[in-house]
Enzyme design. Structure first.
Site, mmCIF file in Angstrom:
data_model
loop_
_atom_site.group_PDB
_atom_site.id
_atom_site.type_symbol
_atom_site.label_atom_id
_atom_site.label_comp_id
_atom_site.label_asym_id
_atom_site.label_seq_id
_atom_site.Cartn_x
_atom_site.Cartn_y
_atom_site.Cartn_z
ATOM 1 N N ASP A 144 -14.481 4.697 4.519
ATOM 2 C CA ASP A 144 -13.013 4.681 4.478
ATOM 3 C C ASP A 144 -12.418 5.713 5.440
ATOM 4 O O ASP A 144 -11.275 5.585 5.853
ATOM 5 C CB ASP A 144 -12.500 4.931 3.058
ATOM 6 C CG ASP A 144 -12.451 3.643 2.232
ATOM 7 O OD1 ASP A 144 -12.525 2.553 2.827
ATOM 8 O OD2 ASP A 144 -12.344 3.744 0.997
ATOM 9 N N HIS A 165 -13.472 10.158 -5.828
ATOM 10 C CA HIS A 165 -13.880 9.960 -4.434
ATOM 11 C C HIS A 165 -13.487 11.221 -3.681
ATOM 12 O O HIS A 165 -12.318 11.418 -3.346
ATOM 13 C CB HIS A 165 -13.192 8.745 -3.831
ATOM 14 C CG HIS A 165 -13.680 7.436 -4.394
ATOM 15 N ND1 HIS A 165 -13.695 7.170 -5.733
ATOM 16 C CD2 HIS A 165 -14.185 6.336 -3.782
ATOM 17 C CE1 HIS A 165 -14.182 5.944 -5.928
ATOM 18 N NE2 HIS A 165 -14.478 5.421 -4.757
ATOM 19 N N ARG A 176 -18.377 9.450 -5.282
ATOM 20 C CA ARG A 176 -18.545 8.007 -5.267
ATOM 21 C C ARG A 176 -20.012 7.594 -5.216
ATOM 22 O O ARG A 176 -20.419 6.615 -5.826
ATOM 23 C CB ARG A 176 -17.849 7.470 -4.014
ATOM 24 C CG ARG A 176 -17.840 5.967 -3.880
ATOM 25 C CD ARG A 176 -17.264 5.561 -2.533
ATOM 26 N NE ARG A 176 -18.307 5.547 -1.526
ATOM 27 C CZ ARG A 176 -18.775 4.436 -0.939
ATOM 28 N NH1 ARG A 176 -18.259 3.286 -1.233
ATOM 29 N NH2 ARG A 176 -19.731 4.489 -0.046
ATOM 30 N N GLU A 180 0.713 7.757 -7.960
ATOM 31 C CA GLU A 180 -0.025 8.941 -8.388
ATOM 32 C C GLU A 180 0.900 10.031 -8.917
ATOM 33 O O GLU A 180 0.546 10.768 -9.844
ATOM 34 C CB GLU A 180 -0.854 9.497 -7.223
ATOM 35 C CG GLU A 180 -1.954 8.550 -6.731
ATOM 36 C CD GLU A 180 -1.443 7.443 -5.805
ATOM 37 O OE1 GLU A 180 -0.267 7.496 -5.381
ATOM 38 O OE2 GLU A 180 -2.229 6.521 -5.506
ATOM 39 N N PHE A 199 -5.542 11.338 -3.170
ATOM 40 C CA PHE A 199 -4.230 10.941 -3.695
ATOM 41 C C PHE A 199 -3.893 11.659 -5.001
ATOM 42 O O PHE A 199 -2.733 11.792 -5.352
ATOM 43 C CB PHE A 199 -4.180 9.425 -3.873
ATOM 44 C CG PHE A 199 -4.738 8.685 -2.681
ATOM 45 C CD1 PHE A 199 -4.327 9.034 -1.395
ATOM 46 C CD2 PHE A 199 -5.685 7.690 -2.818
ATOM 47 C CE1 PHE A 199 -4.849 8.395 -0.278
ATOM 48 C CE2 PHE A 199 -6.214 7.042 -1.699
ATOM 49 C CZ PHE A 199 -5.797 7.394 -0.427
HETATM 50 C C1 LIG Z 1 -1.754 6.572 -1.971
HETATM 51 C C2 LIG Z 1 -2.867 5.627 -2.189
HETATM 52 N N1 LIG Z 1 -3.279 5.371 -3.446
HETATM 53 C C3 LIG Z 1 -4.325 4.542 -3.649
HETATM 54 C C4 LIG Z 1 -4.968 3.950 -2.612
HETATM 55 C C5 LIG Z 1 -6.155 3.042 -2.853
HETATM 56 N N2 LIG Z 1 -5.814 1.665 -2.508
HETATM 57 C C6 LIG Z 1 -6.158 1.110 -1.325
HETATM 58 S S1 LIG Z 1 -5.584 -0.447 -1.126
HETATM 59 C C7 LIG Z 1 -4.883 -0.446 -2.679
HETATM 60 C C8 LIG Z 1 -4.146 -1.659 -3.169
HETATM 61 C C9 LIG Z 1 -3.014 -1.939 -2.271
HETATM 62 O O1 LIG Z 1 -2.297 -3.099 -2.586
HETATM 63 P P1 LIG Z 1 -1.925 -4.067 -1.375
HETATM 64 O O2 LIG Z 1 -1.637 -3.236 -0.188
HETATM 65 O O3 LIG Z 1 -0.908 -5.025 -1.828
HETATM 66 O O4 LIG Z 1 -3.358 -4.728 -1.156
HETATM 67 P P2 LIG Z 1 -3.804 -6.171 -0.613
HETATM 68 O O5 LIG Z 1 -2.684 -7.121 -0.829
HETATM 69 O O6 LIG Z 1 -4.142 -6.011 0.843
HETATM 70 O O7 LIG Z 1 -5.028 -6.544 -1.387
HETATM 71 C C10 LIG Z 1 -5.107 0.790 -3.305
HETATM 72 C C11 LIG Z 1 -4.657 1.134 -4.656
HETATM 73 C C12 LIG Z 1 -4.512 4.257 -1.311
HETATM 74 N N3 LIG Z 1 -5.110 3.746 -0.221
HETATM 75 N N4 LIG Z 1 -3.463 5.084 -1.134
#
Ligand SMILES: Cc1ncc(C[n+]2csc(CCOP(=O)(O)OP(=O)(O)O)c2C)c(N)n1
Ligand SMILES: [Mg+2]
Lengths: 280, 329
Positions: B130, B122, B180, B71, B96
């Site tokens: 969440d 959101h 959302r 971000e 974020f």
């Molecule tokens: C700072 C932040 N930005 C965006 C998000 C939204 N978000 C939640 S999970 C995710 C993807 C994370 O990738 P990974 O942890 O590798 O996911 P997985 O392998 O479990 O699918 C995102 C972008 C967040 N939780 N925190």
């Protein structure tokens, strides 16, 4: 409760998987793919590696930092089986009034070592714990589970610099290298390979394993303990959605709950797998 | 209940109102803008579909930047794109962006006067399951505290589209707060949307309810409940929280003598604060600020959370009735 054999640890991983499916299905939302891939790692950490006693919360114990908080269905399940709270409570996950918040919270459970959800904070928090233990000359260790997606965040790399600078060898991080995040594969969204070379260049002790292979997890954690003067990063290649055929390796299951019939199919696949493990 | 006819609103009490989200309004409007103006570019941080920029990304893949979960970098890349003549729209969850990248927004976008648009999809309690970490309840406060950025909080799908089109026309930084959840759509294409103005949706003489975002609709329902008890409540929609429309606020201070503010946000720094800041300089009247009373949210359905924290029509009506007692005779 310690589980001493690979078989018992595999059965626990299987139980964690079934819980994950039941939990996200009951909540009608949540994140199944990540924690399904992490089930063996949660099983080994909570039932073999980490030193803690839910019956005796005052006792000093190892620290567990879950950085990628969205995979908490898996860690909640492990914590319930370990005796922190009744497994029946797992089905209140994400519901109003439940301590099993959508992302883990220190506010609701004193045994949770960090509130998470916002990505890229856990490795730094783990550094703080490790530095404090070192200051106090304490033997406990810090275990941090961190995801690959989180390695997009600059803050994760800031923590990587810090841990190496302060030679935090009481810190072991396990990266869920499952190659998925929300919008696609990690290599499409923001390429990370070679993550091993990056961590080596950051002066970490790097161990690559198959993160769904229990003996490999156990041996990597042992190697981490033996390594002095560097923090350890275990790059655990896992299969996202592991154990549920239609979820495996599909990033679309990052944050979608299965419908009732899909959940039933998943549970029957997991039950068949359980039989297989039992017969081995 | 008699609505202000100049506002061309649909009957907020109608059970047939279409439901849609403000993030969907954003996604649709961004696509329309993209077709008209090739300077428009979109950025996201691994949340393309969640923030609804996937429509734009599919149509204009060259003008779409997938930044990964970064971000802070997204905000400075957007600033660079803007300095070079593009009109970037950067989007993530409010927690974020602007939560994590506030300083980059302040320096590179606002101080640097980048023609960049920060849209968060959101925000507030309506984020739901969440939980607290993801429920941005401070974003309006964060953005209102920086010079040189316009802060817009649309109340429904139609108004979100207008806010996005307005943001594109402004030459400079804009923050748009979207949500959302699907909510009743009660404004129409004809409903006015004027920067710097507060819109009177329903006139009244006993008390004024100033509302923003997701809770404007509930506030109209509250006014209908109050009317049944013979209380005449004015309902005003505040969608531009930048410089306040002081003359309208002063007029309703004089006319009604007591205010209630309603927002899905902390009571410090958002709409409630903005109204207090204005009215205390012109014609002070008692103000009751409804919103999150400086605590964190929790997991649950959006509707359950709004209920739990008192942000629903009957409670707004109840608070308004109490507030009548504070009026100076
Ligand atoms: C700072 C932040 N930005 C965006 C998000 C939204 N978000 C939640 S999970 C995710 C993807 C994370 O990738 P990974 O942890 O590798 O996911 P997985 O392998 O479990 O699918 C995102 C972008 C967040 N939780 N925190
Ligand atoms: Mg991943």
């Amino acid at each position: 409760m310690k589980l001493n054999s690979t078989k018992e640890l595999a059965l626990m991983a299987n139980a964690i998987r079934a819980d994950i499916i039941r939990m996200v299905n009951a909540a009608k939302c949540g994140h199944p793919a990540g924690p399904l891939g992490l089930a063996e790692i949660f099983s080994v950490l909570f039932f073999s590696e980490m030193d803690f006693d839910p019956k005796n919360p005052q006792k000093e114990r190892d620290i567990f930092v879950l950085s990628n908080g969205h995979v908490c269905a898996g860690s909640y399940s492990a914590m319930a089986h370990a005796g922190y709270f009744p497994p029946e409570d797992l089905l209140t996950f994400r519901k109003f009034g439940s301590p099993l918040q959508g992302h883990p919270s220190r506010k609701y459970f004193p045994f949770i070592d960090n509130s998470s959800g916002p990505l890229g904070e856990g490795l730094g928090i783990a550094c703080g714990y490790a530095a404090a233990l070192r200051l106090d000359n304490k033997p406990q260790r810090v275990y941090c589970v961190v995801s690959d997606g989180e390695h997009d965040e600059g803050s994760t790399w800031e923590a990587a610099l810090f841990a190496a600078k302060y030679k935090l060898d009481n810190l072991v991080a396990i990266m869920d290298r499952n190659y998925i995040q929300i919008d696609g594969t990690t290599e499409d969204v923001m390429p990370l390979d070679s993550i091993e070379e990056k961590y080596r260049a950051f002066n970490w002790n790097v161990i690559s394993i198959d993160g769904n292979d229990i003996p490999q997890i156990l041996s990597a954690l042992k190697q981490a303990k033996d390594c002095k003067g560097k923090p350890t990063m275990i790059i655990a290649k896992t299969t996202p959605g592991k154990g549920v055929s239609y979820m495996e390796k599909n990033y679309k299951w990052h944050g979608v709950a299965p419908k009732d019939e899909d959940a039933a199919k998943a549970l029957s696949e997991l039950a068949a797998e359980r039989k297989k493990i039992e017969q081995e | 209940m008699e609505l202000n006819t100049q506002m061309h609103l649909l009957n907020p009490l109608s059970p047939d109102l279409k439901k849609d989200s403000t993030r969907e309004g954003y996604g649709k409007a961004l696509l329309e803008l993209g077709e008209k103006d090739s300077r428009i570019v979109a950025l996201t941080a691994d949340l393309a579909e969640s923030v609804r920029v996937h429509y734009f990304a599919e149509k204009f893949p060259q003008r779409f930047f997938q930044c990964g979960i970064c971000e802070q970098n997204m905000a400075v890349v957007a600033a660079g794109l803007a300095y070079a003549g593009k009109i970037p729209f950067l989007s993530s969850f409010g927690a974020f962006s602007p939560g994590r990248n506030w300083e980059q927004i302040r320096s590179a976008i606002c101080y640097g006067n980048a023609n960049a648009k920060i849209v968060s999809t959101h925000t507030g309690l309506t984020v739901g399951e969440d939980g607290a970490t993801h429920q941005a309840l401070e974003d309006v406060s964060l953005m209102r505290s920086i010079p040189n950025i316009r802060v817009l909080v649309p109340c429904d799908f139609e108004q979100a589209k207008k806010a996005i089109h307005a943001a594109a026309k402004i030459n400079g930084p804009v923050y748009v707060r979207a949500g959302r959840e699907k909510m009743p759509v009660f404004t129409t294409q004809e409903t006015p949307f004027e920067l710097g103005k507060i819109s009177l949706y329903k006139d009244g003489s006993d008390i004024s309810i100033f509302a923003s975002g997701a809770l404007v609709h509930e506030s109209l329902l509250a006014a209908a409940e109050l009317e049944k008890e013979g209380i005449s409540a004015a309902v005003l929609n505040v969608y531009d929280l930048t410089e306040m429309d002081n003359s309208t606020i002063e007029k309703y201070a004089k006319k009604t003598g007591a205010f209630v503010t309603v927002e899905d946000h902390q009571i410090k720094g958002g709409l409630g604060s903005a109204i207090c800041e204005s009215v205390c300089e012109t014609h002070p009247v008692p103000v009751h600020r409804m919103g999150m009373r400086m605590e964190f949210g929790q997991s649950g359905k959006g509707s359950e959370l709004l209920k739990h924290y008192g942000l629903y029509s009957s409670n707004i009506a109840k608070v308004a009735k109490e507030q009548l007692k504070t009026k100076k005779r």
